[in-house]
Motif scaffolding. Structure first.
Motif, PDB file in Angstrom:
ATOM      1  N   GLY A   1     -24.120 -19.504 -38.141  1.00  0.00           N
ATOM      2  CA  GLY A   1     -24.959 -20.221 -37.074  1.00  0.00           C
ATOM      3  C   GLY A   1     -25.349 -21.393 -37.935  1.00  0.00           C
ATOM      4  N   PRO A   2     -25.999 -22.231 -36.991  1.00  0.00           N
ATOM      5  CA  PRO A   2     -26.661 -23.465 -37.797  1.00  0.00           C
ATOM      6  C   PRO A   2     -27.785 -23.199 -38.597  1.00  0.00           C
ATOM      7  CG  PRO A   2     -27.111 -23.196 -35.277  1.00  0.00           C
ATOM      8  CD  PRO A   2     -26.376 -22.178 -35.731  1.00  0.00           C
ATOM      9  N   ASP A   3     -28.188 -21.973 -38.775  1.00  0.00           N
ATOM     10  CA  ASP A   3     -29.427 -21.663 -39.580  1.00  0.00           C
ATOM     11  C   ASP A   3     -28.891 -21.114 -40.823  1.00  0.00           C
ATOM     12  OD1 ASP A   3     -28.376 -19.257 -38.508  1.00  0.00           O
ATOM     13  OD2 ASP A   3     -30.503 -18.469 -37.996  1.00  0.00           O
ATOM     14  N   GLY A   4     -27.642 -20.822 -40.989  1.00  0.00           N
ATOM     15  CA  GLY A   4     -26.792 -20.470 -42.261  1.00  0.00           C
ATOM     16  C   GLY A   4     -26.754 -19.088 -42.249  1.00  0.00           C
ATOM     17  N   ARG A   5     -27.109 -18.162 -41.007  1.00  0.00           N
ATOM     18  CA  ARG A   5     -26.962 -16.875 -40.928  1.00  0.00           C
ATOM     19  C   ARG A   5     -25.798 -16.381 -40.215  1.00  0.00           C
ATOM     20  NH1 ARG A   5     -32.368 -14.153 -38.743  1.00  0.00           N
ATOM     21  NH2 ARG A   5     -31.068 -12.499 -39.068  1.00  0.00           N
ATOM     22  N   GLU A   6     -24.952 -15.239 -40.688  1.00  0.00           N
ATOM     23  CA  GLU A   6     -24.134 -14.792 -40.046  1.00  0.00           C
ATOM     24  C   GLU A   6     -24.226 -14.356 -38.552  1.00  0.00           C
ATOM     25  OE1 GLU A   6     -21.824 -10.910 -41.073  1.00  0.00           O
ATOM     26  OE2 GLU A   6     -20.679 -12.434 -41.974  1.00  0.00           O
ATOM     27  N   ARG A   7     -23.532 -14.833 -37.544  1.00  0.00           N
ATOM     28  CA  ARG A   7     -23.609 -14.367 -36.207  1.00  0.00           C
ATOM     29  C   ARG A   7     -22.500 -13.584 -35.652  1.00  0.00           C
ATOM     30  NH1 ARG A   7     -28.281 -16.776 -33.819  1.00  0.00           N
ATOM     31  NH2 ARG A   7     -29.269 -17.900 -35.412  1.00  0.00           N
ATOM     32  N   GLY A   8     -21.445 -13.463 -36.411  1.00  0.00           N
ATOM     33  CA  GLY A   8     -20.629 -12.827 -35.975  1.00  0.00           C
ATOM     34  C   GLY A   8     -19.487 -12.545 -37.194  1.00  0.00           C
ATOM     35  N   TRP A   9     -18.669 -11.446 -36.913  1.00  0.00           N
ATOM     36  CA  TRP A   9     -17.493 -11.088 -38.208  1.00  0.00           C
ATOM     37  C   TRP A   9     -16.243 -10.732 -37.382  1.00  0.00           C
ATOM     38  CZ3 TRP A   9     -17.004 -11.492 -43.255  1.00  0.00           C
ATOM     39  CH2 TRP A   9     -16.023 -10.750 -43.634  1.00  0.00           C
ATOM     40  N   ILE A  10     -15.093 -11.445 -37.947  1.00  0.00           N
ATOM     41  CA  ILE A  10     -13.829 -11.136 -37.321  1.00  0.00           C
ATOM     42  C   ILE A  10     -13.005 -10.484 -38.436  1.00  0.00           C
ATOM     43  CG2 ILE A  10     -11.755 -12.271 -36.639  1.00  0.00           C
ATOM     44  CD1 ILE A  10     -13.379 -14.584 -35.612  1.00  0.00           C
ATOM     45  N   ALA A  11     -13.008  -9.169 -38.374  1.00  0.00           N
ATOM     46  CA  ALA A  11     -12.315  -8.467 -39.356  1.00  0.00           C
ATOM     47  C   ALA A  11     -10.764  -8.763 -39.771  1.00  0.00           C
ATOM     48  CB  ALA A  11     -12.273  -6.865 -39.005  1.00  0.00           C
ATOM     49  N   LEU A  12     -10.034  -8.934 -38.128  1.00  0.00           N
ATOM     50  CA  LEU A  12      -8.676  -9.536 -38.435  1.00  0.00           C
ATOM     51  C   LEU A  12      -8.480 -10.835 -37.415  1.00  0.00           C
ATOM     52  CD1 LEU A  12      -6.742  -6.013 -38.541  1.00  0.00           C
ATOM     53  CD2 LEU A  12      -6.902  -7.770 -40.119  1.00  0.00           C
ATOM     54  N   LEU A  13      -7.973 -11.681 -37.785  1.00  0.00           N
ATOM     55  CA  LEU A  13      -7.745 -12.963 -37.205  1.00  0.00           C
ATOM     56  C   LEU A  13      -6.812 -12.351 -35.985  1.00  0.00           C
ATOM     57  CD1 LEU A  13      -7.901 -16.078 -39.087  1.00  0.00           C
ATOM     58  CD2 LEU A  13      -9.463 -15.736 -37.253  1.00  0.00           C
ATOM     59  N   SER A  14      -5.612 -11.682 -36.503  1.00  0.00           N
ATOM     60  CA  SER A  14      -4.807 -11.119 -35.408  1.00  0.00           C
ATOM     61  C   SER A  14      -5.220 -10.379 -34.360  1.00  0.00           C
ATOM     62  CB  SER A  14      -3.574 -10.753 -36.090  1.00  0.00           C
ATOM     63  OG  SER A  14      -3.899  -9.481 -36.692  1.00  0.00           O
ATOM     64  N   ALA A  15      -6.259 -10.006 -34.336  1.00  0.00           N
ATOM     65  CA  ALA A  15      -6.891  -8.859 -33.376  1.00  0.00           C
ATOM     66  C   ALA A  15      -7.395  -9.722 -32.030  1.00  0.00           C
ATOM     67  CB  ALA A  15      -7.939  -7.892 -33.896  1.00  0.00           C
ATOM     68  N   LEU A  16      -7.920 -11.104 -32.319  1.00  0.00           N
ATOM     69  CA  LEU A  16      -8.557 -11.675 -31.450  1.00  0.00           C
ATOM     70  C   LEU A  16      -7.395 -12.283 -30.401  1.00  0.00           C
ATOM     71  CD1 LEU A  16     -10.433 -14.311 -33.296  1.00  0.00           C
ATOM     72  CD2 LEU A  16     -11.180 -12.474 -31.905  1.00  0.00           C
ATOM     73  N   PRO A  17      -7.841 -12.446 -29.096  1.00  0.00           N
ATOM     74  CA  PRO A  17      -6.755 -13.022 -27.976  1.00  0.00           C
ATOM     75  C   PRO A  17      -6.436 -14.341 -28.573  1.00  0.00           C
ATOM     76  CG  PRO A  17      -9.013 -12.203 -26.902  1.00  0.00           C
ATOM     77  CD  PRO A  17      -9.182 -12.190 -28.692  1.00  0.00           C
ATOM     78  N   ALA A  18      -4.994 -14.693 -28.065  1.00  0.00           N
ATOM     79  CA  ALA A  18      -4.569 -15.847 -28.394  1.00  0.00           C
ATOM     80  C   ALA A  18      -5.352 -17.034 -28.575  1.00  0.00           C
ATOM     81  CB  ALA A  18      -3.193 -15.979 -27.961  1.00  0.00           C
ATOM     82  N   ALA A  19      -6.116 -17.365 -27.344  1.00  0.00           N
ATOM     83  CA  ALA A  19      -6.857 -18.581 -27.164  1.00  0.00           C
ATOM     84  C   ALA A  19      -8.058 -18.615 -27.959  1.00  0.00           C
ATOM     85  CB  ALA A  19      -7.276 -18.653 -25.523  1.00  0.00           C
ATOM     86  N   GLU A  20      -8.522 -17.656 -28.430  1.00  0.00           N
ATOM     87  CA  GLU A  20      -9.907 -17.542 -29.295  1.00  0.00           C
ATOM     88  C   GLU A  20      -9.131 -17.540 -30.712  1.00  0.00           C
ATOM     89  OE1 GLU A  20     -12.046 -14.101 -28.134  1.00  0.00           O
ATOM     90  OE2 GLU A  20     -12.966 -15.188 -26.731  1.00  0.00           O
ATOM     91  N   ARG A  21      -8.151 -17.239 -31.287  1.00  0.00           N
ATOM     92  CA  ARG A  21      -7.347 -17.108 -32.168  1.00  0.00           C
ATOM     93  C   ARG A  21      -7.095 -18.642 -32.673  1.00  0.00           C
ATOM     94  NH1 ARG A  21      -3.789 -13.413 -32.175  1.00  0.00           N
ATOM     95  NH2 ARG A  21      -2.230 -14.894 -31.591  1.00  0.00           N
ATOM     96  N   ALA A  22      -6.634 -19.442 -31.644  1.00  0.00           N
ATOM     97  CA  ALA A  22      -6.408 -20.811 -31.828  1.00  0.00           C
ATOM     98  C   ALA A  22      -7.738 -21.505 -31.869  1.00  0.00           C
ATOM     99  CB  ALA A  22      -5.348 -21.147 -30.579  1.00  0.00           C
ATOM    100  N   LEU A  23      -8.645 -21.234 -31.440  1.00  0.00           N
ATOM    101  CA  LEU A  23     -10.068 -22.106 -31.712  1.00  0.00           C
ATOM    102  C   LEU A  23     -10.558 -21.928 -33.110  1.00  0.00           C
ATOM    103  CD1 LEU A  23     -11.818 -21.410 -28.212  1.00  0.00           C
ATOM    104  CD2 LEU A  23     -10.910 -23.603 -29.210  1.00  0.00           C
ATOM    105  N   VAL A  24     -10.334 -20.544 -33.379  1.00  0.00           N
ATOM    106  CA  VAL A  24     -11.141 -20.342 -34.918  1.00  0.00           C
ATOM    107  C   VAL A  24      -9.949 -20.917 -35.730  1.00  0.00           C
ATOM    108  CG1 VAL A  24     -11.261 -18.339 -36.381  1.00  0.00           C
ATOM    109  CG2 VAL A  24     -12.053 -18.181 -34.065  1.00  0.00           C
TER     110      VAL A  24
END
Length: 173
Positions: free
Chosen positions: A65-88
């Protein structure tokens, strides 16, 4: 000693295929082109950071996040839905700048500092190699070359380069 992620971090992709995410989330792009994480706590702009960009580029992506703190963790990019993976992946590509060397055209001298002329996936480049310590070997015959300005160039497989490029590289390795 392993440390737990910050309390505000939420896993976005399960570490195992049969595990369930612990929070409902969404990733979208706002009007300014920023990546935005939406979860039960609300929406916050985030930028993705790879934990292991060279060794495991598709694993372990932190959403900061903008404060430098981790807001989320993605273990595997391939586990994300295609649209969200493309954004990341688009946000990562905009953030990361590491041209890939396709061919060495010339080297000014075989001692350092030396000026290198190379062809990359982003076009021709001239840079100065300060010392031989700026050439780092990577797994799978790769190389990481740092120029005097701190820009890193990657050679995926030095043995896959043309003969002339390999010959120039051998003088420095």
């Amino acid at each position: 000693m392993a440390t737990d992620p910050s309390p505000s971090a939420r896993p976005l992709a399960p570490p195992l295929p049969d595990a369930q995410p612990s929070a409902v989330f969404g990733l979208a792009q706002d009007a300014f082109g920023r990546l935005v994480l939406t979860d039960a706590a609300g929406s916050v702009p985030v930028h993705p950071v790879r934990a292991f960009p060279l060794a495991a580029p598709g694993e372990g992506v932190s959403l900061v996040g903008p404060d430098g703190r981790e807001r989320g963790w993605i273990a595997l990019l391939s586990a994300l839905p295609a649209a969200e993976r493309a954004l990341v992946e688009a946000a990562l590509a905009a953030r990361e700048f590491m041209p890939e060397v396709r061919r060495l055209v010339s080297v000014s001298t075989f001692s350092t500092p030396s000026t290198w002329e190379v062809e990359t996936d982003r076009g021709p480049v001239h840079f100065v190699l300060r010392s031989e310590d700026d050439l780092r070997r990577l797994p799978d015959n790769g190389l990481l070359i740092a120029d005097k300005h701190g820009v890193h160039y990657r050679v995926r497989d030095r043995f896959a380069l043309d003969r002339g490029s390999r010959k120039l590289l051998d003088r420095f390795l």
